[in-house]
Design a protein around this motif. Sequence first.
Motif, PDB file in Angstrom:
ATOM      1  N   THR A   1       0.825  -1.212   0.000  1.00  0.00           N
ATOM      2  CA  THR A   1       0.000   0.000   0.000  1.00  0.00           C
ATOM      3  C   THR A   1       0.860   1.264   0.000  1.00  0.00           C
TER       4      THR A   1
ATOM      5  N   GLY B   1      -3.717   9.773  -0.942  1.00  0.00           N
ATOM      6  CA  GLY B   1      -3.352   8.361  -0.886  1.00  0.00           C
ATOM      7  C   GLY B   1      -2.876   7.886   0.470  1.00  0.00           C
ATOM      8  N   VAL B   2      -2.772   8.802   1.439  1.00  0.00           N
ATOM      9  CA  VAL B   2      -2.258   8.430   2.764  1.00  0.00           C
ATOM     10  C   VAL B   2      -3.107   7.352   3.416  1.00  0.00           C
TER      11      VAL B   2
ATOM     12  N   GLN C   1      -1.064  14.100  -3.401  1.00  0.00           N
ATOM     13  CA  GLN C   1      -0.511  12.861  -2.859  1.00  0.00           C
ATOM     14  C   GLN C   1      -1.101  12.538  -1.495  1.00  0.00           C
TER      15      GLN C   1
ATOM     16  N   GLY D   1      -7.158   0.421  -0.383  1.00  0.00           N
ATOM     17  CA  GLY D   1      -6.171  -0.002   0.611  1.00  0.00           C
ATOM     18  C   GLY D   1      -6.636  -1.214   1.387  1.00  0.00           C
TER      19      GLY D   1
ATOM     20  N   GLU E   1      -4.454   4.801   2.211  1.00  0.00           N
ATOM     21  CA  GLU E   1      -4.283   3.428   1.712  1.00  0.00           C
ATOM     22  C   GLU E   1      -3.386   2.578   2.620  1.00  0.00           C
TER      23      GLU E   1
ATOM     24  N   THR F   1      -9.879  10.620  -1.395  1.00  0.00           N
ATOM     25  CA  THR F   1      -9.555   9.805  -0.218  1.00  0.00           C
ATOM     26  C   THR F   1     -10.627   8.753   0.008  1.00  0.00           C
TER      27      THR F   1
ATOM     28  N   THR G   1       0.031   7.172  -6.467  1.00  0.00           N
ATOM     29  CA  THR G   1      -0.856   8.330  -6.331  1.00  0.00           C
ATOM     30  C   THR G   1      -0.032   9.615  -6.380  1.00  0.00           C
TER      31      THR G   1
ATOM     32  N   ASN H   1      -9.951   5.760  -1.922  1.00  0.00           N
ATOM     33  CA  ASN H   1      -8.760   5.005  -1.532  1.00  0.00           C
ATOM     34  C   ASN H   1      -8.967   4.111  -0.315  1.00  0.00           C
TER      35      ASN H   1
ATOM     36  N   ASN I   1      -4.306   4.317  -9.559  1.00  0.00           N
ATOM     37  CA  ASN I   1      -4.134   5.456  -8.649  1.00  0.00           C
ATOM     38  C   ASN I   1      -3.477   6.643  -9.337  1.00  0.00           C
TER      39      ASN I   1
ATOM     40  N   TRP J   1       0.350   4.204  -2.713  1.00  0.00           N
ATOM     41  CA  TRP J   1       0.414   5.622  -2.319  1.00  0.00           C
ATOM     42  C   TRP J   1       1.452   6.348  -3.183  1.00  0.00           C
TER      43      TRP J   1
END
Length: 268
Positions: A16, A196-197, A193, A134, A199, A127, A23, A130, A167, A20
Amino acid sequence: MDVIRSSPVLQALLATLFTWFVTALGASVVFFFKEINRKVLDIMLGFAAGVMIAASFWSLLNPAIDMAERSGQIPWIPAAVGFMGGGIFLFLIDKVLPHLHNGFPIEEAEGVKTSWQRSVLLVLAITLHNIPEGLAVGVAFGALAVGLPEATLGGAIALAVGIGIQNFPEGAAVSVPLRREGFSRRKAFLYGQASGVVEPISGVIGALLVVSMHAILPYALSFAAGAMIFVVVEELIPESQREKNTDLATMGAMVGFTVMMLLDVALG
């Protein structure tokens, strides 16, 4: 390397982190372009939808049904219950989490009413996509701890690669509109970016749940599938066809489905 091989949770984290990273790679497009041609964006959104549809069946639902049957359960029950549970879960988050889809006025923001800036709402919309992605990757790697033949490292890697590929347009779909609204390239990238946190977070949670409670595995796989299909039908497909580029978006979805299917069959 031995530690990584023996720890599905660590594998899920690394996988993951990769999604990220892709992404962020997509968000970096903002350093080169101030806007994306709408036809290209719709093709990419369709592609993402195709990948998620294929992943939902080949990587999640089909193994869940096989696992339930192998363990002596009625095969369709975990698949149906988990699938609907995932959809309902995303439905509830969609109604609660404030977010705004690209191209819509801020008055049409969804979720609870808030005074948050438009930029934050745009990031939260991606988000939301995602979370199930994830979770799906985390559950796939967590399944390796169970030792069932349906759960393979190749299949989990294929899912992570497929999610990572789709992504890329999601990162660009956040950063480029923010740049167009006057954000600096650096700030637009950071916001893009950041979507993508979630995920790696949801990936680790998914893997830990499966590793600690093996019995829920078919339900967890189906749950992730339901959550992803909800995102596809509720957001990705309508968004990809909003500007009437129907044929392009549809062909993008066909290509995305084919790529994910090939990845899963070849690696899984």
